[in-house]
Structure formats: C-alpha cells, structure tokens
Design a protein around this motif. Sequence first.
Motif, PDB file in Angstrom:
ATOM      1  N   SER A   3      27.473  19.329  33.523  1.00 27.28           N
ATOM      2  CA  SER A   3      28.066  18.209  34.256  1.00 27.28           C
ATOM      3  C   SER A   3      29.294  17.674  33.541  1.00 27.28           C
ATOM      4  CB  SER A   3      27.033  17.087  34.426  1.00 27.28           C
ATOM      5  OG  SER A   3      25.938  17.514  35.211  1.00 27.28           O
ATOM      6  N   ILE A   4      29.213  17.552  32.219  1.00 29.59           N
ATOM      7  CA  ILE A   4      30.347  17.044  31.451  1.00 29.59           C
ATOM      8  C   ILE A   4      31.531  17.998  31.549  1.00 29.59           C
ATOM      9  CG2 ILE A   4      31.167  16.476  29.137  1.00 29.59           C
ATOM     10  CD1 ILE A   4      28.359  15.512  28.468  1.00 29.59           C
ATOM     11  N   MET A  31      27.467  10.331  30.797  1.00 30.19           N
ATOM     12  CA  MET A  31      28.543  10.574  31.758  1.00 30.19           C
ATOM     13  C   MET A  31      29.452   9.354  31.886  1.00 30.19           C
ATOM     14  SD  MET A  31      28.276  13.699  32.773  1.00 30.19           S
ATOM     15  CE  MET A  31      29.344  13.691  34.233  1.00 30.19           C
TER      16      MET A  31
END
Length: 707
Positions: free
Chosen positions: A652-653, A623
Amino acid sequence: QQEVVSEESEEENNGVNLMEFSDEILLHILSYVPCTDLVLNVRRTCRKLATLCLDKSLTHTVLLQKDYKVNKDKVKQLMRDIGKEIYQLNMAGCYWLPSSTIDHVTRCKNLVKLNLSGCHVTSLRLSKMLSTLQHLRSLAIDVNPGFDASQLSSECKATLSRVSELKQTLYTPSYGVVPCCTSLEKLLLYFEILDRSREGFMLSGQLMVGESNVPHYQNLRIFYARLAPGYVNQEVVRLYLAVLSDRTPENLHAFLISAPGSFAETGATKNLLDSMARNVRLDALQLPKAWINGSGLLQHLKFNNPFYFSFSRCTLSGGHLIQRVINGGKDLKSLTSLNLSGCVHCLAPESLFRKAEDDIDSSILESLVVSCCNLRHLNLSAAHHHSSESIGNHLCQLLSRLKHLLSLALPVCSITDVAASEEKPPTTPNLVPQTFGRKVRIGIQTYPRNLGDQANQKIESSVFWTLMGSLRFLETLEIIGSSFSSAMPRNEPAIRNSLPPCVRAQSVGDSEVAAISQLTYLQSLTLAQLPNILTGSGLIKIGLQCQHLRTLSLANLGMMGKVVYMSALMDMLKHCKCLRDLRLEQPYFCAGAQFFQALSHCSSLQRLCIVSRSGTLQSDAVMSFMASCLEVIMCHMFMGESLTVCKNLQQSIVRSFQAERPALNVVIFPLLHEDLTEVIRDVPMRHLDEITLFKSRVAEEPPNLWW
C-alpha cells in the motif's frame, strides 16, 4: 491610528531586500541550496540569481548523494546545463536512479572526482563513461555479479591508469578495476560478498583465471579494507593482500583492516606485517584482533604523526597501550581519532588475571588523556569500564579534560557515580510516580506532564552531568550497554534473548538522559540498554534544548515488558524539527495512531526504522503518517505482526507514494520470520549501514577517509 498604520507601512517598505545583499553573502546563502534546485529552479527567478547560480563556487562540486528528490530527468537536465563546469560529482547511494542515468555523466568532461558507490553501473557503461573522462583522478564504484573487466576499452583503461584514489565495494569475488589503476595512492575496499547465492549455493572466494592480473601498489599511501561477516570476504581480501606481502610500498602511511569475528593471521600476512615494521612509518592503523592479540607487533611498528588508531575488540591491555602505542605517555597531540570499542582490558595495567568487570586503572586513562589532548573522536563502548571510589579519578572526570571532542561512545556502566551504583535499585512499588487524587496501578507507569520529576530532582553535581557540561561542542554521543546486542544482527536470524545489563548500570536512567540536554550542538544521539528509565522525562529536555538533533536511536530503555517512555518520547518528537533519522528498538512497541501523530511533527524526517519483538502497528496510522510527512523516503519496520499484514501495508505504501518519491524504500516484515536475512540483503547499502543495522559508529573509520 493612521500614524501607526503609516509607520508599519514604512517599516515594511524599508524591509531588507534579499537582492540588495552583496554577491559574496548571496553566494554563501545559495551554497546551502541543493545544486539541482539552484540550476533548475532558483536561477530562473531573476537575472541576478541566474548569474550567481552558475558561479564556479556553486557548480564546481555537485552533491547528489542525499538529494532524494532527484530523478533521471533532473540529472539529465543538470548535466546538460552545467556538465562542463562540474569537477567533483558525488552520486553515492543514488540507488533509485536507473543505470542509464550514468550515461549523462559523459557530459562532465572536466571531472576530477566521481563517486558512484551504490549506483547501478555495468562494466560496459563504466567503460563508455570513463573513456571520456580523461582528467579523472578519484573514483568510487560498486562491483556487482556479472562485472567483466575484459569489457573495459583501452580508452577506459587509460583513464583508470591515471586514477590515484579508488573506492571499490565488492558484491562478488573480483579484483574489479584495481589491476587497471597503475597509479594508485589511496585504495578503499568494502567487501560485501555473501557466502551463499540467492539459490542457496555456497560461493567461493577464488577469483577466475582472467581476474588474476596483479594489482599495482608501488605508489600506495593508504590501504583500507572493511569486511562484512562471512568467510568469502576473508578469502578475497587475502588475495588483495598477497601482493602487498611481496613488496610493501615505501610511502605507505595508513594501513587499516576492519574485520568482524575471527580473521586468522597467515604466513603471508605475517610477512606483510614484518615488512611494514621494517620499512614504513604509519600515521593510521587498524588490524583484526587475531593479528594483534598475543603478538609483539605493536612493539616493532613505527609511527610518524598518527591521527587514527583502532584496536576494536582486541585484548590489548592498558599497559601495552601506554608503552607500545603512546610511547610511555609521550606527546601524541597528532592523534584525533581513537577506537577502543570492545577492548575490555585497555584501561587496566594487565589482562592476564583480570576480570572484565574489575575497576579500571585511572592512571592509564589519565596518561591517555594527557598525551592525546587533541582527540576529537573517542570510542570506549562494548566494555565494562568501572571507576573506583578514588576522588577525582572517575572516568567522566578525566574525559572532561578533552575539550576538543566532537564524538564520544561510552558504555552505560561507565557513567554512573560509584556511590549510586552501590545502592540497590528501588523496588517496583517505589518506582511508581506519586500523584494526588487518584490511584496508580503498579506496572503501568504514568508520565508527569511537568518537568519537575526524577530527572530534575537529580543533583546536578554528578560526574556525568559535569562531563556533559564540559563537552559543549560534542556533536555525536553514544551511551550503549556493555552487554547490549541488537535483535537484528547482520546475516543471521533475529536474536530472541538478550543479556541482562551490567550491575553497575542499574542506576542509570532519566537523570543521566536529562544531563545530555546540555549539549547544545548535539546532532546524533544513541541510547541503548539504560535499565533505570522510569518515565523518559529526560528525553523531553533533549527535544527542547538540542535543536540541532538530526539522528536519534533508542534501544531497550527501561523495563522490557512495556515501553515506559512512550508518553515522553511523543512529547519529545514534537520539538524535533530537524530530526532526519529515527531508529527505535524496543520489545512490545506499539506503533499506533498517537505515536505517528507525534512523529508527524518531525517535518524534516527522512528515514524511520522500528525493530520490535512482539511489537504491533496500525496500518491506517502508518499510511496517514506517510501522507503527512512528505520527506520520508525510508520506512523499515520489523515487528511481531503477521506476514500478510506486513506485505499488505508495504504494498500500500509503495503503491501510494512511489511515484512522488523516487527514492522510496519500504521494508515491513516480521522480525522473527525465517526469511528475514533474504529480505535484508535487498536493502540499499546506504540505509542498511547508516540506520537499519545497529552498531557503534564513533571512530569507526578515520575522519575524512573519503569525501
């Protein structure tokens, strides 16, 4: 002190003003700026640039194929501002743009060439767009499931009837728009049809009744077909070839079929080849191995001024190569690209009683080098090309005569000195670098911080060092183990076991990698299955001296149980300011904080792919890396982590960066998971073909096959 200050001020005032350059120089500078930036940003800075940015030399051809920051609104504004000035538009691989974006292409009334490969285009949208493009002569499109040629209007078909160049990528059994193109001179076909549907049903290669319109090949000059693995692709391409077998075009000068695995010859294809042998003279040739092996075809085919040959994976012997293709060693200066990948006997006089590991016949290679002295692209990978002890006849010494080479692919075992290959590799304790004042654990390799290690101690008179020194203008280099196979093949489960490297390759390591640093203009480098990598120190020299490097692919270097070159790789990456694509394939690779911190120095990086059996990753590090490297639009990682860890990181990315990066494509998945092939099929073809899947790319296609 005041005098010094005044002199500095005077120098600043006398500094070069960009706007004082001539229009010719400014236009040359502006040609390196993406067209979207020129039209939407740069031209708004001043009156002079406002005029120059709309110069015909800058608006005639618009390339959006790797402008990953472009979005629908930018395309709409671009077409509105300069649509009538665009004659060539390349939007290949713009997979992230919605299909409605294509509607704005109708503003480009004067388009002559249009590339929409990889774009989402329905048959109705295609019909509407082509109906307005009366000057179109070159077209590239995808044919996806649901395509219906009956939805094409008469105006659309009229445009297609004038198209002379067509590139068509098929994801479903179909003729696409080929039957409508009655003036075809160049036809490129890419078959990407899967054998099974997403629901698991077997697909058929038979076309529907409404698809049985006969293609028009009477004016055809170039026919090219590339098949992905699968029997359906073979069935469909036979339907395209059936028309050719009835009547071979008189002007055909390039006939190329790239087919993996076994693609059997049939009566129809035999008739086609016999007709070609009687009626045409070729400049480019590539055929499936089964069509060449054991036949006398090459003896009967006639060539004019050939520029491309591919005999990849054929059992063609060197004797046949010289006698039937190079006409006994006669002048063949026109040949610029030659692919002999997997052609295990191509440098031997005969193949009947020869083992693949036997020494090559240097006289055959010498005849090849002398006859084809203008070669720019040469692929000798996927074979054992072992040189004998004869002085001056080593493969590397003979290849050093090819001064025009731009790309080269060699097996690892071909670059070793014969004397070095006959020596036994040192035992493990001797492989440990010697240091002072502390103990070193066996098996945990340390990396010397200076460059005075094994790579620099190697005598610079080795044959490979000499070869690298003579090929000063080489841009692409591939050194691949003859028995190497990627852990992630196409349309199959991940390979769990790999074959050991060739015995002759055991001595190839850091010093050979260091020799590559002599290639000042190197842009793309692939290294796979180099067993004697101890520290990776040669990688640092490449990072320091090959400042144009854009693509780097490393696979299975050194010991398989540990990434021995990790420290050197991290040092190398700090110098790779131009690097755009990085592919790493190594068991037990640890994608942790230190690695991603080093990778963050690659400010131009756009695509990252890591394939690692039993590999690990740190989600926080990934991240942070994505946040710091703003140009990254592709992140593919196939590791040993659990499905839950992979899915959470992928989500999440996407959630954090998709809005800012419209082209973002993220795939993080366990390498050995049974659903890997289903995940792979959703990867955009541009990324899959260019970086995610490992393959040799030197001389894979004829140069300048498409624009």
